[in-house]
Design a protein around this motif. Structure first.
Motif, PDB file in Angstrom:
ATOM      1  N   THR A 205       0.736  -1.251  -0.016  1.00  0.00           N
ATOM      2  CA  THR A 205      -0.007  -0.108  -0.085  1.00  0.00           C
ATOM      3  C   THR A 205       0.956   1.373  -0.030  1.00  0.00           C
ATOM      4  N   THR A 206       0.581   2.188  -0.750  1.00  0.00           N
ATOM      5  CA  THR A 206       1.145   3.511  -0.954  1.00  0.00           C
ATOM      6  C   THR A 206       0.128   4.481  -0.319  1.00  0.00           C
ATOM      7  N   THR A 207       0.623   5.474   0.671  1.00  0.00           N
ATOM      8  CA  THR A 207      -0.627   6.443   0.873  1.00  0.00           C
ATOM      9  C   THR A 207       0.341   7.885   0.867  1.00  0.00           C
ATOM     10  N   HIS A 208      -0.466   8.809   0.492  1.00  0.00           N
ATOM     11  CA  HIS A 208       0.105  10.273   0.591  1.00  0.00           C
ATOM     12  C   HIS A 208      -1.345  11.115   0.921  1.00  0.00           C
ATOM     13  N   THR A 209      -1.186  12.517   1.392  1.00  0.00           N
ATOM     14  CA  THR A 209      -2.320  13.106   1.580  1.00  0.00           C
ATOM     15  C   THR A 209      -2.363  14.387   0.763  1.00  0.00           C
TER      16      THR A 209
ATOM     17  N   ARG B  16      -6.813  11.702   1.811  1.00  0.00           N
ATOM     18  CA  ARG B  16      -5.877  10.677   1.622  1.00  0.00           C
ATOM     19  C   ARG B  16      -5.768   9.992   0.606  1.00  0.00           C
ATOM     20  N   HIS B  17      -4.919   9.717  -0.355  1.00  0.00           N
ATOM     21  CA  HIS B  17      -4.784   9.060  -1.741  1.00  0.00           C
ATOM     22  C   HIS B  17      -4.277   7.605  -1.064  1.00  0.00           C
ATOM     23  N   GLU B  18      -4.522   6.567  -1.497  1.00  0.00           N
ATOM     24  CA  GLU B  18      -4.148   5.173  -1.054  1.00  0.00           C
ATOM     25  C   GLU B  18      -3.989   4.276  -2.204  1.00  0.00           C
TER      26      GLU B  18
ATOM     27  N   ARG C  95     -11.229  -3.136   2.275  1.00  0.00           N
ATOM     28  CA  ARG C  95     -10.888  -2.145   1.513  1.00  0.00           C
ATOM     29  C   ARG C  95     -11.282  -2.323  -0.030  1.00  0.00           C
TER      30      ARG C  95
END
Length: 442
Positions: free
Chosen positions: A3-7, A12-14, A34
């Protein structure tokens, strides 16, 4: 995948892969929460009823085969009584397949699909962020072309995508049979759709290798061909029928899946679900077979090429009526030199192209030289000789497969040609005979 997450702000983009929970004993496969939430958001975005748990599991397994990467955008600060924050407010997916760019060239490309944004979250830059991040990932991976199919025609031009292929929906009058002029060749046999599990992908690969504009197929097409996915639900389709064309040596050269539309249709209609032919003969013979069904008066087909030879096969070409023409494949050139080197050309020559790109990926002036059908491309100093053609990157996508001619876009006022001679030279170098043909949505 991990999983890669950024905001972005409070969003929040996942990025993640479709997930299935481990199955013990006789238990049924089940998607993780999910993934189930992501599919729920997709169905809401396309105004459809939610999938059942078994449907989500079947789709998730298919997505794993394709290697799809899913993106969910989450609003963790949504006020009550909003939907559960675990359900994305926007969705996006990407995967890779090859594009036939002509002359048998298959170029790995970046495919974008399942794009939705919840109405409450429009005009917050979510689509732009999802799209530009995706194109950045494609560029970092060295992929020269991105592709998508568009549900609306005004959304994706601003991101540099241009319509590149079209399909015709046709209705064929088969009352009294379908009189094909050429003598029959080989034979068409009825088969159980389940028997197409290996054959359908193999025949498509042969079609794909020989048709400019074709895009590689995802696993869902095999599920559809075998009746594991129906047109309206992700479950077994008992209405599906199938047939295979065998040449004189008994070798399969094409397949067909289709279904009866019901006795309440007027005229009584059969609908083609899929038709894949490795040869022109196989395609013609599959149509002959369809026309031999008793009591059926019309065949509907939604994936005919704009230059389909079927009308010329018949005693009366008016039996074929085009009911709709719509774009299918939209292309976005990311790396101009790599894309132009991979393209087919009908004539040798030189062109200087000034490409405008609002996102900046492909902005520049390029010298294209074709010799012996092989292209070389140099990036040149923009202060040098004026360009022969000046065009937006989206229009280069529309020209790329030869589905649109240079003169058409010049006369539409969309492309600027330096002179009549430059226009004539561009036509010789860039225009291609015959329409590109892609038969897959994604």
């Amino acid at each position: 995948m991990h999983t890669t997450t950024h905001t972005t702000g409070n969003l929040r983009h996942e990025l993640f892969g479709a997930g299935l929970l481990p199955v013990d004993g006789d238990g049924e496969p089940c998607a993780d929460q999910r993934t189930a939430n992501w599919f729920r958001a997709v169905r809401t975005g396309f105004h459809e009823q939610p999938y059942t748990a078994p449907e989500v599991a079947r789709l998730a397994a298919s997505y794993q085969v394709d290697g799809r990467v899913l993106l969910g955008v989450y609003d963790d600060d949504a006020p009550a009584p909003s939907l559960d924050a675990a359900i994305p407010v926007a969705t996006f997916a990407e995967f890779r397949k090859t594009l036939n760019t002509g002359a048998g060239n298959l170029v790995e490309s970046h495919l974008i699909t399942v794009v939705t944004v919840r109405p409450s979250h429009r005009r917050r830059g979510i689509l732009r962020r999802m799209m530009t991040d995706s194109l950045e990932r494609a560029r970092a991976a060295g992929l020269p072309i991105a592709a998508l199919t568009a549900s609306e025609g005004t959304i994706y031009g601003r991101f540099g995508f241009g319509p590149a292929t079209v399909l015709d929906s046709v209705r064929v009058d088969v009352k009294g049979g379908l009189p094909v002029q050429a003598p029959a060749e080989g034979q068409v046999v009825s088969v159980d759709p389940a028997s197409l599990k290996e054959l359908a992908p193999a025949l498509f690969e042969r079609f794909h290798a020989t048709h400019r504009g074709s895009i590689g197929r995802q696993d869902a097409y095999t599920l559809r061909a075998t009746g594991r996915v129906g047109p309206d639900a992700v479950k077994d389709d008992p209405t599906l029928r199938a047939a295979v064309h065998l040449d004189a040596a008994g070798e399969p050269q094409g397949f067909l899946t289709y279904a009866f539309a019901g006795w309440d249709t007027s005229p009584v209609t059969m609908k083609i679900r899929d038709l894949v032919a490795a040869t022109g003969t196989a395609r013609r013979e599959l149509w002959r077979y369809l026309g031999a069904h008793d009591l059926v008066e019309r065949i509907d087909y939604g994936a005919a090429a704009p230059d389909d030879p079927l009308p010329w096969s018949l005693d009366d070409p008016r039996r074929v009526t085009v009911t709709e023409r719509e774009d299918l494949l939209w292309l976005r050139i990311i790396d101009v030199p790599a894309a132009l080197r991979a393209r087919e050309y009908a004539a040798d020559g030189r062109l200087r192209l000034r490409v405008l790109d609002p996102l900046g990926y492909a902005e520049g002036t390029y010298e294209l030289a074709v010799e012996g059908g092989v292209a070389s491309v140099d990036v040149v100093d923009e202060a040098g000789t004026p360009a022969d053609l000046e065009l937006d990157i989206a229009l280069l996508g529309s020209l790329y497969l030869g589905g649109t001619g240079v003169r058409t876009l010049v006369e539409a006022g969309r492309i600027q040609a330096a002179s009549a001679e430059a226009l004539a030279r561009a036509e010789r170098v860039l225009d291609l005979a015959g329409a590109p043909y892609a038969i897959n949505g994604f």
